[in-house]
Design an enzyme around this catalytic site. Structure first.
Site, PDB file in Angstrom:
ATOM      1  N   SER A   1       0.828  -1.210   0.000  1.00 22.28           N
ATOM      2  CA  SER A   1       0.000   0.000   0.000  1.00 22.28           C
ATOM      3  C   SER A   1       0.861   1.258   0.000  1.00 22.28           C
ATOM      4  O   SER A   1       1.616   1.507  -0.928  1.00 22.28           O
ATOM      5  CB  SER A   1      -0.960  -0.037   1.192  1.00 22.28           C
ATOM      6  OG  SER A   1      -1.844   1.059   1.153  1.00 22.28           O
TER       7      SER A   1
ATOM      8  N   ASP B   1      -3.305   6.421  -3.192  1.00 21.63           N
ATOM      9  CA  ASP B   1      -2.175   5.835  -2.478  1.00 21.63           C
ATOM     10  C   ASP B   1      -1.500   4.796  -3.366  1.00 21.63           C
ATOM     11  O   ASP B   1      -1.867   4.631  -4.531  1.00 21.63           O
ATOM     12  CB  ASP B   1      -2.609   5.268  -1.116  1.00 21.63           C
ATOM     13  CG  ASP B   1      -3.528   4.058  -1.221  1.00 21.63           C
ATOM     14  OD1 ASP B   1      -4.077   3.811  -2.320  1.00 21.63           O
ATOM     15  OD2 ASP B   1      -3.705   3.353  -0.214  1.00 21.63           O
TER      16      ASP B   1
ATOM     17  N   ASP C   1      -1.325   1.503  -3.780  1.00 26.16           N
ATOM     18  CA  ASP C   1      -2.052   0.445  -4.480  1.00 26.16           C
ATOM     19  C   ASP C   1      -3.403   0.933  -4.995  1.00 26.16           C
ATOM     20  O   ASP C   1      -4.213   0.150  -5.476  1.00 26.16           O
ATOM     21  CB  ASP C   1      -2.218  -0.786  -3.590  1.00 26.16           C
ATOM     22  CG  ASP C   1      -2.983  -0.527  -2.303  1.00 26.16           C
ATOM     23  OD1 ASP C   1      -3.036   0.637  -1.846  1.00 26.16           O
ATOM     24  OD2 ASP C   1      -3.541  -1.485  -1.732  1.00 26.16           O
TER      25      ASP C   1
ATOM     26  N   ASP D   1      -6.180   1.906  -3.773  1.00 22.26           N
ATOM     27  CA  ASP D   1      -7.497   1.553  -3.249  1.00 22.26           C
ATOM     28  C   ASP D   1      -8.103   2.700  -2.438  1.00 22.26           C
ATOM     29  O   ASP D   1      -9.283   2.687  -2.120  1.00 22.26           O
ATOM     30  CB  ASP D   1      -7.465   0.259  -2.425  1.00 22.26           C
ATOM     31  CG  ASP D   1      -6.570   0.332  -1.198  1.00 22.26           C
ATOM     32  OD1 ASP D   1      -5.806   1.313  -1.050  1.00 22.26           O
ATOM     33  OD2 ASP D   1      -6.627  -0.605  -0.378  1.00 22.26           O
TER      34      ASP D   1
END
Length: 452
Positions: free
Chosen positions: A98, A242, A244, A246
């Site tokens: 992440s 961010d 990743d 999501d």
């Protein structure tokens, strides 16, 4: 005995590569994932970190060695992996850390239909198997190992999102997007292609060393470039994803951050227009404005703990149409109850482009209170400090306490929540009040107790 407590967290696997975990361990995780889920087929995706292809490939080998057919979708955002899990009906694994720094990597796992795998839903069992096999040796491959094949789902993912929020008829908007060298740089061009959007792309080059700034828009220093670009160019809004992709953060036409609680309320109102009387989940550190807006729009607000596994579980239990967290995670029933920052961003674009006013004016109706933001304090004795706060407030008139998640203290014109971090020696404080002076006073009083 092998101890994975440093890398197996409440909801995922995460740690420094190769110091804390490596490809041989990833292969064991793949085997254990298949064993625990009893899957005969799975889907795997990964982000742009240098270690991601090797780790995800090792996981695939481990899974195939236990007899599961593996579909690799390659570079993707976490919500694209959830889309693949949902649309293909397969358990999934996403290799990402992440927003963590470059030396980290991790695995977010889900069952078929993007159902979460957390400590109570399989992760503890996976950890136990990996620890055992690390000490005793991996089990022999099954007689008929699974296959490993590749598939591109980016176009299908984009089409699915565009089927949920129609942007074709909005007024033209100029939008700055900061992908932070993360996976938004991969997904945004395809999702936005052909729409009435003038895209100003910042840091779209996929680079897991994060050369421009950390891919963590929750930290104000990481959206400074985005804010400046919006102001310089006269854009209608800015979006920051961010690592990743999501989570999505929004800044208005003035470059000012829009509270994720305000975004939660805005999206909730739009989802309730489609699903009258629906249930909306919000975690306990979202603004008072969220349940107010939900009720004003005929919906049923349900308050829950912080954390995606709790939100997803509550959504499944209640049949909720939408859920929002103050950390900018947004969950949709139409997206297998999974979180997708992209879909939330599209709702904001649709709402803004469907009327003539600026974003600051649009979101003002959803941003009604003064808030401190999350304040972290390093504390050796988390339990003792929480007990001290409880003792200081429990006998006060007009104050109520609850311990759904940490400690929430509520009065007529303010509330605050203090929670312990799952992974660090921190207490996290969030304060909200009807005016700034009250918010500051309550914040300072609470911090004085927390910090002793």
């Amino acid at each position: 005995m092998t101890d994975l407590s440093q890398i197996v967290k409440a909801y995922d696997v995460r740690g420094v590569v190769p110091t804390q975990w490596d490809e041989p361990l990833a292969e064991l995780f793949g085997a254990a994932f298949v064993e625990v889920t009893a899957a005969d087929a799975i889907v795997i995706g990964h982000d742009m970190r240098p270690s991601s292809p090797g780790l995800s490939g090792a996981f695939a080998r481990g899974a195939a060695g236990r007899g599961a057919d593996v579909t690799e979708i390659g570079l993707c955002s976490t919500d694209e992996l959830y889309f693949a899990s949902g649309s293909l009906g397969l358990p999934g694994a996403m290799f990402t850390a992440s927003h963590n720094p470059a030396q980290y990597n991790g695995i977010k796992m889900c069952r078929a239909g993007a159902a979460p795998v957390g400590q109570d839903t399989g992760l503890a069992d996976i950890r136990a198997l990996v620890e055992r096999w690390s000490d005793e040796g991996a089990p022999a491959p099954v007689a008929a190992p699974g296959t490993i094949s590749q598939r591109d789902v980016l176009g299908d993912y984009a089409a699915h999102l565009r089927g949920l929020v129609d942007l074709s008829g909005i007024r033209p908007l100029k939008v700055v997007v900061d992908a932070g060298n993360g996976m938004g740089g991969h997904t945004v061009p395809t999702v936005f292609e052909g729409l009435p959007l003038e895209l100003d792309a910042m840091y779209f080059e996929l680079d897991g060393s994060f050369p421009n700034h950390e891919a963590n828009p929750l930290d104000p220093k990481n959206i400074v470039d985005l804010q400046a670009r919006v102001r310089e160019t006269g854009a209608d809004l800015g979006l920051a994803f961010d690592g990743d992709a999501d989570r999505c953060f929004v800044v208005d036409e003035n470059g000012d951050p829009v509270s994720p609680s305000a975004i939660t309320a805005l999206v909730a109102a739009r989802e309730l227009a489609k699903h009258p009387g629906g249930t909306v989940i919000h975690n306990l550190i979202t603004s008072w404005s969220v349940p107010e807006v939900v009720k004003e729009n005929g919906g049923n607000p349900v308050r829950t703990r912080v954390g995606h596994s709790f939100i997803k579980e509550e959504m499944a239990t209640t049949g909720a149409i939408f859920g929002g967290e103050h950390s900018a995670h947004y969950y949709f029933r139409d997206f297998w109850n999974a979180d997708t920052g992209m879909l939330a961003a599209m709702h904001v674009l649709a709402a803004l482009g469907g009327q003539q006013g600026p974003l600051s004016q649009l979101v003002a109706q959803y941003d009604r209170y003064a808030a401190s933001g999350e304040i972290n304090s390093t504390v050796d004795d988390q339990t003792g400090r929480l007990a001290a706060i409880k003792a200081a407030y429990e006998s006060r008139d007009g104050v109520t306490l609850d311990e759904l998640d940490g400690l929430t203290v509520t009065a007529d014109d303010w509330w605050f929540n203090v929670r312990a971090s799952n992974t660090e020696p921190l207490l996290r404080l969030n304060v909200e009040a009807r005016d700034t002076a009250t918010a500051d006073r309550v914040r300072d009083e609470a911090l004085a107790i927390i910090r002793g």
